[in-house]
Design a protein around this motif. Structure first.
Motif, PDB file in Angstrom:
ATOM      1  N   GLN A  36       6.239   0.817  -0.281  1.00 24.73           N
ATOM      2  CA  GLN A  36       6.442  -0.524  -0.834  1.00 24.73           C
ATOM      3  C   GLN A  36       6.571  -1.458   0.439  1.00 24.73           C
ATOM      4  O   GLN A  36       7.091  -1.431   1.166  1.00 24.73           O
ATOM      5  N   GLY A  41       5.721  -5.496  -4.074  1.00 24.09           N
ATOM      6  CA  GLY A  41       4.768  -4.384  -4.828  1.00 24.09           C
ATOM      7  C   GLY A  41       4.111  -3.145  -3.791  1.00 24.09           C
ATOM      8  O   GLY A  41       5.015  -3.152  -2.664  1.00 24.09           O
ATOM      9  N   LEU A  42       3.482  -2.128  -4.209  1.00 26.64           N
ATOM     10  CA  LEU A  42       3.340  -0.821  -3.437  1.00 26.64           C
ATOM     11  C   LEU A  42       1.737  -1.169  -2.915  1.00 26.64           C
ATOM     12  O   LEU A  42       0.810  -1.678  -3.690  1.00 26.64           O
ATOM     13  N   THR A  50      -0.451  -5.820  -1.105  1.00 29.27           N
ATOM     14  CA  THR A  50       0.079  -5.046  -2.170  1.00 29.27           C
ATOM     15  C   THR A  50      -1.010  -5.256  -3.498  1.00 29.27           C
ATOM     16  O   THR A  50      -1.651  -6.143  -3.232  1.00 29.27           O
ATOM     17  N   THR A  55       0.451  -0.325  -7.472  1.00 28.76           N
ATOM     18  CA  THR A  55       1.878  -0.533  -7.796  1.00 28.76           C
ATOM     19  C   THR A  55       2.111   0.059  -8.972  1.00 28.76           C
ATOM     20  O   THR A  55       3.225   0.686  -9.032  1.00 28.76           O
ATOM     21  N   THR A  59       4.644   3.276  -9.190  1.00 28.58           N
ATOM     22  CA  THR A  59       5.984   2.984  -9.668  1.00 28.58           C
ATOM     23  C   THR A  59       6.052   4.109 -10.883  1.00 28.58           C
ATOM     24  O   THR A  59       7.203   4.697 -10.993  1.00 28.58           O
ATOM     25  N   LEU A  76      10.551  -5.747  -6.542  1.00 25.73           N
ATOM     26  CA  LEU A  76       9.377  -5.318  -7.328  1.00 25.73           C
ATOM     27  C   LEU A  76       9.026  -6.066  -8.531  1.00 25.73           C
ATOM     28  O   LEU A  76       7.958  -6.378  -8.979  1.00 25.73           O
ATOM     29  N   GLN A 107      -0.332  -4.542 -14.300  1.00 25.67           N
ATOM     30  CA  GLN A 107       0.728  -5.399 -14.093  1.00 25.67           C
ATOM     31  C   GLN A 107       1.953  -5.474 -15.397  1.00 25.67           C
ATOM     32  O   GLN A 107       2.892  -5.270 -15.439  1.00 25.67           O
TER      33      GLN A 107
END
Length: 132
Positions: A36, A41-42, A50, A55, A59, A76, A107
């Motif tokens: 992360q 975000g990831l 990100t 993400t 997640t 996040l 998203q």
């Protein structure tokens, strides 16, 4: 159809990176999710931008494993809320990018995952201040 275990194992070892992550193919390619980032975000590796797809998938994996506590959920949530563009109404996949239909899927798909994760921690999205 027979699974060729030795061949599969050989391939997996060939794409495994020293940090434990995996790349898509022998020549490199995208890296699997390993962190992360500071923005919430990831991404694939520390310091990389990100990404909406990373993400969502990361997640979702964390939620499926019941390890939501490993993520900074508030950051996040702030990141994904900031990806929805005011004029277009859709989501962008990265900062400073145009909105995109596929990123809107990734998203928007984060929101129920975050809602579930926050609920599990005894919080709700309504009780979290997203923007500073």
């Amino acid at each position: 159809m027979m699974l060729m275990r030795e061949k599969l194992l050989s391939f997996l070892f060939s794409v495994k990176q020293p940090d434990g992550s995996f790349v898509m193919h022998g020549g490199g390619g995208e890296v699997d999710i390993s962190c992360q980032n500071w923005e919430g975000g990831l991404g694939g590796v520390p310091g990389i931008e990100t990404h909406g797809g990373y993400t969502f998938c990361g997640t979702a994996a964390v939620v499926i494993l019941g390890k939501e506590h490993m993520l900074d959920l508030k950051t996040l949530l702030r990141w994904v809320a900031s990806r929805q563009m005011r004029f277009e109404g859709w989501f962008q996949g990265h900062c400073n990018k145009l909105v995109d239909g596929c990123y809107s899927f990734w998203q928007a798909g984060l929101l129920p995952l975050l809602h579930r994760a926050l609920f599990k921690e005894g919080k709700t999205t309504e009780t979290i201040t997203v923007l500073p």
